[in-house]
Design a protein around this motif. Structure first.
Motif, short mmCIF file in Angstrom:
data_model
loop_
_atom_site.label_atom_id
_atom_site.label_comp_id
_atom_site.label_asym_id
_atom_site.label_seq_id
_atom_site.Cartn_x
_atom_site.Cartn_y
_atom_site.Cartn_z
N THR A 1 0.84 -1.20 0.00
CA THR A 1 0.00 0.00 0.00
C THR A 1 0.87 1.25 0.00
O THR A 1 0.40 2.34 0.32
N ALA A 2 2.13 1.10 -0.37
CA ALA A 2 3.07 2.24 -0.33
C ALA A 2 2.69 3.33 -1.31
O ALA A 2 2.96 4.50 -1.07
N ALA A 3 2.06 2.98 -2.42
CA ALA A 3 1.69 3.97 -3.43
C ALA A 3 0.17 4.03 -3.55
O ALA A 3 -0.53 3.09 -3.19
N ALA A 4 -0.32 5.13 -4.05
CA ALA A 4 -1.75 5.26 -4.33
C ALA A 4 -2.14 4.23 -5.39
O ALA A 4 -1.31 3.81 -6.21
N LEU A 5 -3.39 3.81 -5.39
CA LEU A 5 -3.89 2.84 -6.36
C LEU A 5 -5.24 3.32 -6.87
O LEU A 5 -6.12 3.66 -6.08
N THR A 6 -5.40 3.36 -8.18
CA THR A 6 -6.67 3.73 -8.80
C THR A 6 -7.30 2.49 -9.40
O THR A 6 -6.65 1.78 -10.17
N VAL A 7 -8.55 2.23 -9.03
CA VAL A 7 -9.29 1.06 -9.50
C VAL A 7 -10.44 1.54 -10.37
O VAL A 7 -11.29 2.32 -9.91
N TYR A 8 -10.47 1.08 -11.61
CA TYR A 8 -11.57 1.40 -12.52
C TYR A 8 -12.58 0.25 -12.46
O TYR A 8 -12.19 -0.91 -12.48
N PHE A 9 -13.86 0.58 -12.38
CA PHE A 9 -14.87 -0.46 -12.25
C PHE A 9 -16.12 -0.05 -13.01
O PHE A 9 -16.30 1.11 -13.38
#
Length: 186
Positions: free
Chosen positions: A135-143
């Motif tokens: 979780t060190a970096a931001a994560l973008t999830v497309y759904f």
């Protein structure tokens, strides 16, 4: 002092200037993330197979992660037993301290915590979206959302993408049903 070899290929569309190289041979075939996050300069990242340097085959490359992040990130399917040459170079011949990591991509799961959302009461539906891995970096999830109900007609819409901040492992999505007179079935 890092330099470029005379027969070195361009990395991420720009001639090599001050590159540093690693060789890596995975023991398992899988998709991995290769990142320069933590480097203190604007990086370019490229992954190759083959040898010598003048005959390398490009597998993947990246100049910036995007959204103002100037370190590089590649998602690549690797084959067990294949040696990969990884080059890190600086944008516009920039140099600095290199941080290189190879990790598994995050896994995202969705769990409905309230399956009884309805138009009859104020009873919202909640989905917990969790991420595993670093979780060190931001994560973008497309759904996308599917089913017989329609956003804006049957429930208040929520927009894709969902972004996890660095360090964040769980997000909640709330679905608010809207009262209407049409029967949707279930």
């Amino acid at each position: 002092q890092a330099t470029a070899e005379g027969s070195e290929p361009s990395h991420a569309g720009t001639a090599a200037a001050a590159s540093v190289w690693w060789n890596w041979t995975p023991t398992v075939s899988q998709t991995v993330l290769i990142s320069t996050a933590g480097s203190n300069f604007d990086t370019r990242l490229a992954v190759y197979t083959g040898a010598p340097v003048s005959a390398l085959t490009l597998v993947a490359q990246n100049e910036d992660q995007g959204n103002g992040v100037t370190t590089s990130l590649i998602s690549v399917a690797v084959v067990a037993g294949t040696t990969y040459s990884i080059a890190v170079d600086g944008f516009a011949a920039a140099t600095g301290n290199v941080a290189l990591s190879i990790s598994l991509p995050p896994t995202v799961s969705v769990v409905a915590t309230d399956a009884a959302a309805s138009e009859a009461g104020p009873n919202t539906g909640t989905f917990i979206v969790g991420r595993s891995g670093s979780t060190a970096a931001a994560l973008t999830v497309y759904f996308s959302v599917g089913g017989t109900a329609s956003d804006y007609a049957d429930y208040t819409a929520f927009a894709s993408p969902l972004t996890f901040a660095a360090g964040q492992a769980v997000r909640a999505l709330t679905v608010t049903p809207l009262a209407d007179t049409q029967y949707e079935g279930d």
